[in-house]
Structure formats: structure tokens, C-alpha cells
Design a protein around this motif. Structure first.
Motif, mmCIF file in Angstrom:
data_model
loop_
_atom_site.group_PDB
_atom_site.id
_atom_site.type_symbol
_atom_site.label_atom_id
_atom_site.label_comp_id
_atom_site.label_asym_id
_atom_site.label_seq_id
_atom_site.Cartn_x
_atom_site.Cartn_y
_atom_site.Cartn_z
ATOM 1 N N ARG A 1 0.852 -1.187 -0.118
ATOM 2 C CA ARG A 1 -0.202 0.284 -0.023
ATOM 3 C C ARG A 1 0.799 1.182 -0.255
ATOM 4 O O ARG A 1 -0.038 2.125 -0.413
ATOM 5 C CB ARG A 1 -0.661 -0.028 1.496
ATOM 6 N N ASP B 1 3.524 4.221 -0.951
ATOM 7 C CA ASP B 1 3.121 4.796 -2.602
ATOM 8 C C ASP B 1 4.829 5.107 -1.999
ATOM 9 O O ASP B 1 6.046 4.546 -1.102
ATOM 10 C CB ASP B 1 2.799 5.475 -2.937
ATOM 11 N N ASP B 2 5.390 5.304 -3.312
ATOM 12 C CA ASP B 2 6.860 5.061 -3.612
ATOM 13 C C ASP B 2 7.768 6.329 -2.680
ATOM 14 O O ASP B 2 8.810 5.962 -2.398
ATOM 15 C CB ASP B 2 7.648 5.683 -4.861
#
Length: 199
Positions: A24, A26-27
Motif C-alpha cells: 500500500r 507509495d514510492d
């Protein structure tokens, strides 16, 4: 081997919880701080990955009888984490998933006699291989909380929390904070002592 079955189940569930949170993220979140001082989430996940690799070595030791330590030394562990923290998020996600699969496969290869084989932890304790699943259980549940993504100890199963609390209390009880900790746990002190992170 009931204890193994229980800890193995905790490990599988904790791994699923950890990987769900990792997937879940994000980068950009990988560079954010974890709950461990000085560690980003990338540091934390690099540690989780290399811990799985280290415990897989213990499983191999138990299976073959050939000594295969978790780490060559403390420097190896630190260098692995430092390097892993520099990896791109997609690569780190891939590694965390892959090493979790390898550890589970390594444990699945153990027979009844091999589960009783003695191995040595990174802290120098000699334990039966039955402890490997619990060692990983601790890592995945506690470090899922450490990701600081809204997953708390309320989300950890009560039986896992109970064992974690017992081990942590035992570890702290012999130290400087021990008397105040025992006083607080037994309702004889209003506030708990300040404790360094356990695990």
C-alpha cells in the motif's frame, strides 16, 4: 510440535499483514521515517528482508547440519541494511516478498528431527530450530507497527501480543528499568519507565 504449528501460523499471518502494508505504500513513503530512531521505512524494510535471509540460513543449518550463521558479524548486518535502504522502492518491495517466500519454503523443508536441531541466533543463543518461526513472528508483527502507517499493536493478535509482552518484560526486568517496570506492571507505580526500543 504444537508450538511450531502455532508460531508458524503467527508468522504467516504477520508476514501477510506486513506485505499488505508494504504494497500500500507509495514510492515516496519509503523515504519517510519509521518509528525506529534514525531509520526510514526503507531502512526498516531492508532489515526485514535481510532478517528473512538470515533466518533462512538457520533453516538450512537445521536441515543439513552444516553450520550456517545468520550473519558473519555485526558489520555485515549493518552494511546490508545501509545498502538495502538505498534501493528503489520497487526493488525493495520485490526483495521483501521474495525473501519471505524463501524463508517459508526453507521451513517447509524441515522434518521432525530437523525442527529439533540446534542453531545459533545472531545474539549467540543456542536454540532449537522450532524457535525460527517465532523469531520471524516477532520481526514481522513488530516491524509492521514500526512502519508507522496506521497499523498498531491493537491490530496484532492478542496471543502474539501476550508473548511479545512477556519476552519484552523479561528482557527489561534485569536491567536498570526493571524495578520500576515491575512496579508499574503490578499496579504499584502510576507511570511506566522510559525504555529503549526492544527488538
Amino acid at each position: 510440535m504444537t508450538g511450531v504449528t502455532t508460531a508458524y501460523g503467527w508468522m504467516v499471518d504477520g508476514t501477510d499483514a506486513l506485505l499488505a502494508q508494504v504494497d500500500r505504500l507509495d514510492d515516496a513513503a519509503f523515504a519517510g521515517p519509521s518509528l525506529l530512531p534514525g531509520w526510514s521505512r526503507s531502512h526498516l524494510l531492508a532489515h526485514v528482508h535481510f532478517n528473512a535471509e538470515a533466518l533462512t540460513r538457520l533453516a538450512e543449518w537445521a536441515r543439513t547440519g552444516i553450520e550456517n550463521p545468520m550473519y558473519a558479524d555485526a558489520e555485515q548486518r549493518a552494511e546490508e541494511i545501509a545498502h538495502g535502504a538505498t534501493l528503489p522502492p520497487d526493488r525493495l518491495r520485490e526483495l521483501v516478498h521474495a525473501s519471505a517466500r524463501r524463508l517459508r519454503a526453507g521451513l517447509d523443508r524441515l522434518g521432525p528431527q530437523q525442527w529439533r536441531a540446534e542453531v545459533r541466533t545472531a545474539r549467540g543463543r543456542t536454540v532449537p530450530a522450532t524457535e525460527i518461526a517465532w523469531l520471524r513472528t516477532r520481526e514481522v508483527w513488530v516491524h509492521t507497527v514500526d512502519l508507522d502507517v496506521g497499523f498498531s499493536f491493537r491490530d496484532v493478535p492478542a496471543d502474539v501480543r501476550a508473548r511479545l509482552a512477556g519476552e519484552a518484560a523479561t528482557a527489561y526486568a534485569g536491567g536498570e528499568a526493571g524495578p520500576q517496570l515491575v512496579a508499574w506492571l503490578t499496579g504499584r507505580a502510576a507511570t511506566p519507565p522510559r525504555l529503549d526500543a526492544w527488538l
